[in-house]
Design an enzyme around this catalytic site. Structure first.
Site, short mmCIF file in Angstrom:
data_model
loop_
_atom_site.label_atom_id
_atom_site.label_comp_id
_atom_site.label_asym_id
_atom_site.label_seq_id
_atom_site.Cartn_x
_atom_site.Cartn_y
_atom_site.Cartn_z
N GLY A 239 15.77 36.23 28.38
CA GLY A 239 17.05 35.95 27.75
C GLY A 239 17.26 34.56 27.20
O GLY A 239 18.20 34.35 26.42
N GLY A 275 10.62 36.73 26.54
CA GLY A 275 9.95 37.33 25.39
C GLY A 275 10.13 36.43 24.18
O GLY A 275 9.20 35.76 23.72
N TYR A 316 21.48 42.96 13.17
CA TYR A 316 22.37 42.04 13.92
C TYR A 316 22.98 40.96 13.05
O TYR A 316 23.52 39.98 13.58
CB TYR A 316 21.58 41.32 15.03
CG TYR A 316 20.64 42.15 15.84
CD1 TYR A 316 21.11 43.16 16.69
CD2 TYR A 316 19.26 41.93 15.80
CE1 TYR A 316 20.23 43.91 17.44
CE2 TYR A 316 18.38 42.67 16.57
CZ TYR A 316 18.87 43.67 17.38
OH TYR A 316 18.00 44.40 18.14
N CYS A 344 16.12 50.79 -0.45
CA CYS A 344 17.31 51.28 -1.14
C CYS A 344 18.57 51.24 -0.28
O CYS A 344 19.18 52.30 -0.04
CB CYS A 344 17.05 52.69 -1.63
SG CYS A 344 15.59 52.71 -2.63
N1 LLP Z 1 13.68 41.75 30.40
C1 LLP Z 1 14.43 42.81 30.08
C2 LLP Z 1 14.77 43.79 31.13
C3 LLP Z 1 14.88 42.98 28.76
O1 LLP Z 1 15.63 44.04 28.45
C4 LLP Z 1 14.52 42.03 27.77
C5 LLP Z 1 14.95 42.19 26.38
C6 LLP Z 1 13.72 40.94 28.16
C7 LLP Z 1 13.32 40.82 29.48
C8 LLP Z 1 13.27 39.88 27.19
O2 LLP Z 1 14.36 39.17 26.71
P1 LLP Z 1 14.13 37.85 25.80
O3 LLP Z 1 13.55 36.78 26.69
O4 LLP Z 1 13.22 38.19 24.71
O5 LLP Z 1 15.51 37.51 25.33
N2 LLP Z 1 15.85 43.27 19.46
C9 LLP Z 1 16.75 42.20 19.89
C10 LLP Z 1 16.46 41.74 21.29
C11 LLP Z 1 16.48 42.85 22.32
C12 LLP Z 1 16.18 42.37 23.71
C13 LLP Z 1 15.98 43.52 24.62
N3 LLP Z 1 15.65 43.17 25.97
C14 LLP Z 1 16.68 41.06 18.88
O6 LLP Z 1 15.94 41.16 17.91
O7 LLP Z 1 17.39 40.07 19.02
#
Ligand code: LLP
Length: 420
Positions: A239, A275, A316, A344
């Site tokens: 996050g 991530g 988003y 399109c």
């Molecule tokens: N752990 C869990 C349980 C998650 O659901 C997620 C992301 C992460 C870790 C990794 O989160 P990060 O460190 O990347 O913030 N498609 C969206 C983001 C969706 C995130 C979903 N879950 C975007 O492009 O902003």
């Protein structure tokens, strides 16, 4: 910090010019920097050097096998949310005991596969899922080490589609209901509750929601211990946000301090699932200007990448920096332009009224911060082949996913039996 820089007016990825890659693989393409991935991973892991922590890369951010292997070689584990991601992590060389399986709806087949591989932990998000896991584990004659993912009812102050820790969100089990679930879990065959998990959202740019959530988590762990549960691990999710534009997200060190201040005294092994922080600014999408068109009230740059390749702006309204691969000279005046793809629909817009130097057909543009949730969310909408992915390492580059041919694309389809 990233390794995409202008050298004598041309943008390079580490020691490779993007123009050279474009000539070799064609456009559009994703390009990732090994050095940036490594430095992001190391910055995060160094922030926790004085705490007992393990880092599980959230594979959904960028599931390319070569990316997972790059991180696995640094000691990263993997956070997966499907059998497919689990298979990727294993194929890339992540040992099973460094894999955690998250996600709100795992199927019994997925549970069977995960338990068969002996992964470290499964994060359970509901009572029926817990019962299903108990059933599967008992059938296999194994004991599943689990966390219950709790929902702390904390607003992450991020885009509403990626906030996951509020009561109205589908994720986890209400934190107040958790003790009863742990009591139940402890009685179920094949289940060993050893951890508590949470993930309150993605692209957080403040530390305070983490602080609030982790404080609630610490209170829960103390309570669970009073009830006799042996909680030895905490999975604090991912996050932590990155700068796409002018955001100033907390640095890993500040985040690590919050972790220490809130849950540090519990003596648990800490698990993190970053991530975006690792991969986001380690990747770009390179696209070519097809046409420049003057509309009645604005100028459009029509490029060869589109919303199917990078859907974050369409989904988003996300901001991504856009720069030319060839730097404009200082005396050139920028104009406002909408950067759009060929798909399109009007949503196929990467940027509106963005200041860019004058463009002509053939000019390469670089869409920045596209290493996380870029390629992983791509589709073949409009039957546009998935774009290739290129990994750079110093002066070397390698195509780590090729562009499928149209034959490849049609291969999975067939005419109905009655169509001959
Ligand atoms: N752990 C869990 C349980 C998650 O659901 C997620 C992301 C992460 C870790 C990794 O989160 P990060 O460190 O990347 O913030 N498609 C969206 C983001 C969706 C995130 C979903 N879950 C975007 O492009 O902003």
């Amino acid at each position: 910090m990233n390794h995409f820089e202008y050298r004598e007016g041309v943008l390079w990825a580490e020691d490779v010019s993007l123009e050279l890659i474009a000539e070799t693989v064609g456009t559009p393409f994703y390009c990732y920097s090994t050095a940036t991935l490594v430095s992001h991973f190391q910055e995060f892991s160094e922030a926790f050097s004085n705490q007992d922590a393990l880092i599980f890369f959230a594979v959904k951010a960028n599931p390319n096998l070569a990316i997972i292997r790059t991180l696995a070689e640094l000691g990263a584990g993997a956070d997966v949310v499907s059998e497919g991601e689990l298979r990727r992590a294993l194929a890339a060389g992540v040992p099973a005991d460094k894999i955690v399986f998250s996600g709100v709806g795992k199927t019994e087949d997925e549970m069977t596969f995960a338990l068969g591989k002996g992964i470290l932990q499964i994060n359970v998000e509901s009572m029926p899922e817990l019962e299903a896991l108990s059933f599967v584990a008992s059938k296999l004659g194994v004991e599943a080490e689990i966390a219950i993912r709790v929902n702390p009812d904390v607003d992450a102050h991020t885009h509403h589609k990626i906030a996951t820790g509020r009561q109205e969100d589908k994720f986890g089990i209400d934190i107040d209901a958790a003790p009863a679930i742990y009591d139940r879990a402890a009685q179920l065959p094949g289940i060993k509750p050893v951890a508590v998990a949470m993930h309150i959202g993605s692209q957080l740019t403040e530390v305070s929601p983490f602080q609030a959530a982790f404080t609630r988590l610490a209170a829960l762990v103390s309570h669970l211990r009073e009830l006799g549960h042996k909680i030895v691990r905490l999975d604090l999710g991912g996050g932590l946000g990155i700068a796409y534009d002018d955001e100033t997200p907390p640095l890993p060190a500040e985040y690590a301090k919050t972790v220490k201040d809130t849950v540090g005294a519990l003596g648990c092994k800490l698990m993190f699932e970053p991530g975006r922080l690792i991969a986001g600014n380690a990747g770009i999408l390179v696209t070519k200007t097809l046409y420049v068109k003057d509309g009645a009230d604005r100028r459009f740059a029509i490029v060869d990448a589109a919303m199917n390749d990078l859907m974050r702006p369409a989904l988003y309204e996300a901001h991504h920096g856009i720069v030319p691969a060839r730097e404009a000279s200082e005396n050139v005046e920028c104009g406002l332009v909408d950067v759009v793809g060929p798909v399109c629909e009007t949503g196929d817009t990467f940027a509106r009224r963005r200041a860019l130097p004058p463009l002509v057909s053939g000019d390469l543009l670089v869409i920045q911060s596209a290493g996380a949730y870029g390629s992983s969310m791509a589709s073949m909408y409009n039957t546009r082949p998935l774009v290739p992915e290129v990994l750079v390492n110093g002066a070397k580059f390698s195509v780590v996913r090729t562009r499928p041919s149209y034959e490849d694309i049609f291969k999975l389809e067939k005419f109905a039996d009655w169509q001959g």
